[in-house]
Design an enzyme around this catalytic site. Structure first.
Site, mmCIF file in Angstrom:
data_model
loop_
_atom_site.group_PDB
_atom_site.id
_atom_site.type_symbol
_atom_site.label_atom_id
_atom_site.label_comp_id
_atom_site.label_asym_id
_atom_site.label_seq_id
_atom_site.Cartn_x
_atom_site.Cartn_y
_atom_site.Cartn_z
ATOM 1 N N SER A 108 -17.725 5.537 -2.085
ATOM 2 C CA SER A 108 -17.063 6.766 -1.653
ATOM 3 C C SER A 108 -15.903 7.168 -2.570
ATOM 4 C CB SER A 108 -16.537 6.575 -0.227
ATOM 5 O OG SER A 108 -15.793 5.406 -0.128
ATOM 6 N N GLN A 110 -12.311 7.867 -2.965
ATOM 7 C CA GLN A 110 -11.264 7.256 -2.151
ATOM 8 C C GLN A 110 -9.958 7.128 -2.898
ATOM 9 O OE1 GLN A 110 -11.969 2.603 -2.489
ATOM 10 N NE2 GLN A 110 -13.827 3.619 -1.822
ATOM 11 N N HIS A 112 -6.057 4.681 -2.197
ATOM 12 C CA HIS A 112 -5.404 3.707 -1.323
ATOM 13 C C HIS A 112 -3.932 4.062 -1.196
ATOM 14 C CE1 HIS A 112 -9.131 1.603 -1.624
ATOM 15 N NE2 HIS A 112 -9.051 1.639 -2.933
ATOM 16 N N LYS A 135 -3.015 -1.353 -1.324
ATOM 17 C CA LYS A 135 -4.253 -1.975 -1.808
ATOM 18 C C LYS A 135 -4.508 -1.597 -3.263
ATOM 19 C CE LYS A 135 -9.097 -2.608 -0.579
ATOM 20 N NZ LYS A 135 -10.317 -1.817 -0.614
ATOM 21 N N GLU A 137 -5.944 -2.008 -6.866
ATOM 22 C CA GLU A 137 -7.191 -2.681 -7.260
ATOM 23 C C GLU A 137 -7.313 -2.641 -8.780
ATOM 24 O OE1 GLU A 137 -10.174 -1.248 -3.714
ATOM 25 O OE2 GLU A 137 -9.895 0.104 -5.377
ATOM 26 N N HIS A 276 -10.475 7.757 -6.871
ATOM 27 C CA HIS A 276 -11.476 7.030 -7.659
ATOM 28 C C HIS A 276 -12.757 6.828 -6.862
ATOM 29 C CE1 HIS A 276 -9.297 3.911 -5.410
ATOM 30 N NE2 HIS A 276 -10.412 3.200 -5.432
ATOM 31 N N ARG A 295 -10.943 7.836 2.637
ATOM 32 C CA ARG A 295 -12.180 8.325 2.030
ATOM 33 C C ARG A 295 -12.356 9.814 2.282
ATOM 34 N NH1 ARG A 295 -13.490 3.546 4.583
ATOM 35 N NH2 ARG A 295 -14.106 1.889 3.155
ATOM 36 N N LYS A 301 -19.259 6.981 5.994
ATOM 37 C CA LYS A 301 -18.173 6.429 6.820
ATOM 38 C C LYS A 301 -17.178 7.520 7.233
ATOM 39 C CE LYS A 301 -18.096 1.831 4.740
ATOM 40 N NZ LYS A 301 -17.289 0.926 3.930
HETATM 41 ZN ZN LIG Z 1 -10.780 1.599 -4.063
#
Ligand SMILES: [Zn+2]
Length: 423
Positions: A108, A110, A112, A135, A137, A276, A295, A301
């Protein structure tokens, strides 16, 4: 016998629908190679391998002399293994989750939240935002890897607005012209105009955007059938995403977000509020321990368009600027460090050349997790019960301030990835 502080792990595979299937998946290949007893189901997607202590995928300890069954249970009983600084900073928890991802169809769109927004979202909607942590990443390619990341330079977006009328229809002439004029503005003006355009697109009525998307797909398909160049409409990628997520607003985001292609060893870092989506390929991933994902498309979702459009970092930048550099260690030329601007984790890529037959995985003041991607060795450590055979797919937990000697048995050297927390 010395205390057991270094041991092998049996890690958890997650079967999300977007994963590569059976032995096409790097995750499945690593599982099969690491443990010959593992049965790989040919139809099952092997999307992610979780190497850590997350409650939804706590690694099993492969040493029956240790009474605790999982890494999470063992760390809870032995928090000193984290290293003093990590233990104090992160409340006795392993601060990161280390993963391998095998992406077949897009994940998806998204972003954070930062810690402040995460706390706010969790208080308001705990069912969608399950914790209060950020979060960040990082993804490091294992095979050629594609993703969308960050806003494109504004000139590229303006060019799409001029060549893709179906996109322009969603945004409207007023907002599109404002973005066109902003090209000569200061960065704040550009970001403001970009925010308006992206938000208008994401909030357009479902029936309207599905109609525009169908028109666009039909037009590009016809042009492609006639042998015309569709790159001005980003045609190949649009058709590919539409075949995966027909009628999804996320298909239009390719006109706003950079397409980033990583070669093996290249990385991208996804800080707070960076839009991203991973599209295809296999990668190593490391993240702070959190499940907070906002998302807005390319997913069945829960989507939260309002929050996403509100939070994003609307700073345009070229695709090349999204590749995060690794630096060769001054102390050990076999080690390349990916050290993001967050405290939660650092990743090391360890390339042991074939000329080295004895290699020391050095002690650091942090618990770490080591994954073998290539090569074989026998590992010894004063903190391990016995000799450990390391091969492709082997995963080891190493407590803080412990080292391992690797006696290489493969002729081509080794490739290892190690996640830790260097405060
Ligand atoms: Zn991510």
């Amino acid at each position: 016998m010395a205390e057991l502080r270094v041991f092998p792990l049996c890690c958890v595979a997650q079967s999300y629908a977007w994963g590569k299937v059976g032995l096409e998946s790097e995750v499945a290949k690593l599982l099969a190679s690491g443990d010959p007893l593992v049965h790989i189901e040919p139809e099952r997607p092997y999307a992610e391998l979780w190497m850590g202590a997350h409650p939804k995928g706590d690694a099993v300890i492969r040493d029956n002399r240790i009474p605790q069954q999982t890494l999470g249970q063992w760390i809870a009983d032995n928090p000193g293994c984290l290293g003093a600084k990590v233990k104090d900073t992160f409340d006795g928890q392993l601060p990161f989750l280390f993963k391998v991802l095998s992406v077949n169809t897009a994940l998806s769109i998204q972003a954070h939240p930062n810690k402040e927004l995460a706390a706010k979202l969790h208080a308001q909607f705990p069912e969608h935002y399950p914790d209060t942590n950020h979060k960040p990443e990082m993804a490091i390619a294992l095979t050629p890897f594609e993703g969308l990341c960050g806003f494109r330079p504004v000139e590229e977006i303006v060019s799409f607005l001029q060549t893709v009328p179906e996109l322009r229809a969603l945004i409207g002439d007023v907002a599109a012209e404002q973005l066109e004029r902003s090209v000569s503005d200061d960065p704040r003006g550009v970001s403001a105009a970009l925010r308006v355009c992206f938000t208008r697109m994401m909030k357009s009525e479902k029936k309207f955007f599905v109609d525009q998307l169908n028109m666009l797909v039909k037009r590009i398909s016809q042009e492609a059938a006639e042998g015309k160049d569709t790159s001005g409409s980003n045609g190949d990628l649009l058709l590919r995403l539409h075949s995966q997520y027909p009628g999804d607003i996320g298909c239009f985001t390719i006109y706003f977000l950079n397409l980033v292609r990583l070669e093996p060893g290249e990385a991208m870092f996804l800080g707070a509020n960076e839009p991203h989506a991973y599209l295809h390929g296999d990668c190593i991933e490391c993240m702070a321990c959190s499940d907070n994902t906002v998302r807005a498309g390319l997913t069945p979702k829960f989507i939260d368009v309002l929050t996403l459009c509100e939070m994003l970092n609307y700073t345009p930048a070229p695709s090349s600027s999204k590749i995060f550099p690794a630096t060769q260690s001054q102390l050990d030329p076999s080690v390349y460090l990916y050290d993001p601007p967050v405290p939660d984790f650092t990743i090391m890529r360890i390339e042991i050349p074939s000329s080295i037959k004895l290699y020391l995985v050095s002690a650091v003041d942090s618990a770490s997790i080591l994954l073998v991607i290539q090569g074989m060795a026998v590992g010894t450590s004063t903190a391990a019960a016995s000799e450990m055979t390391l091969r492709r797919g082997s995963v080891l937990f190493i407590s803080a301030n412990e080292s391992i000697s690797l006696h290489l048995s493969s002729p081509d050297g080794m490739l290892l990835f190690r996640a830790c927390c260097l405060l």
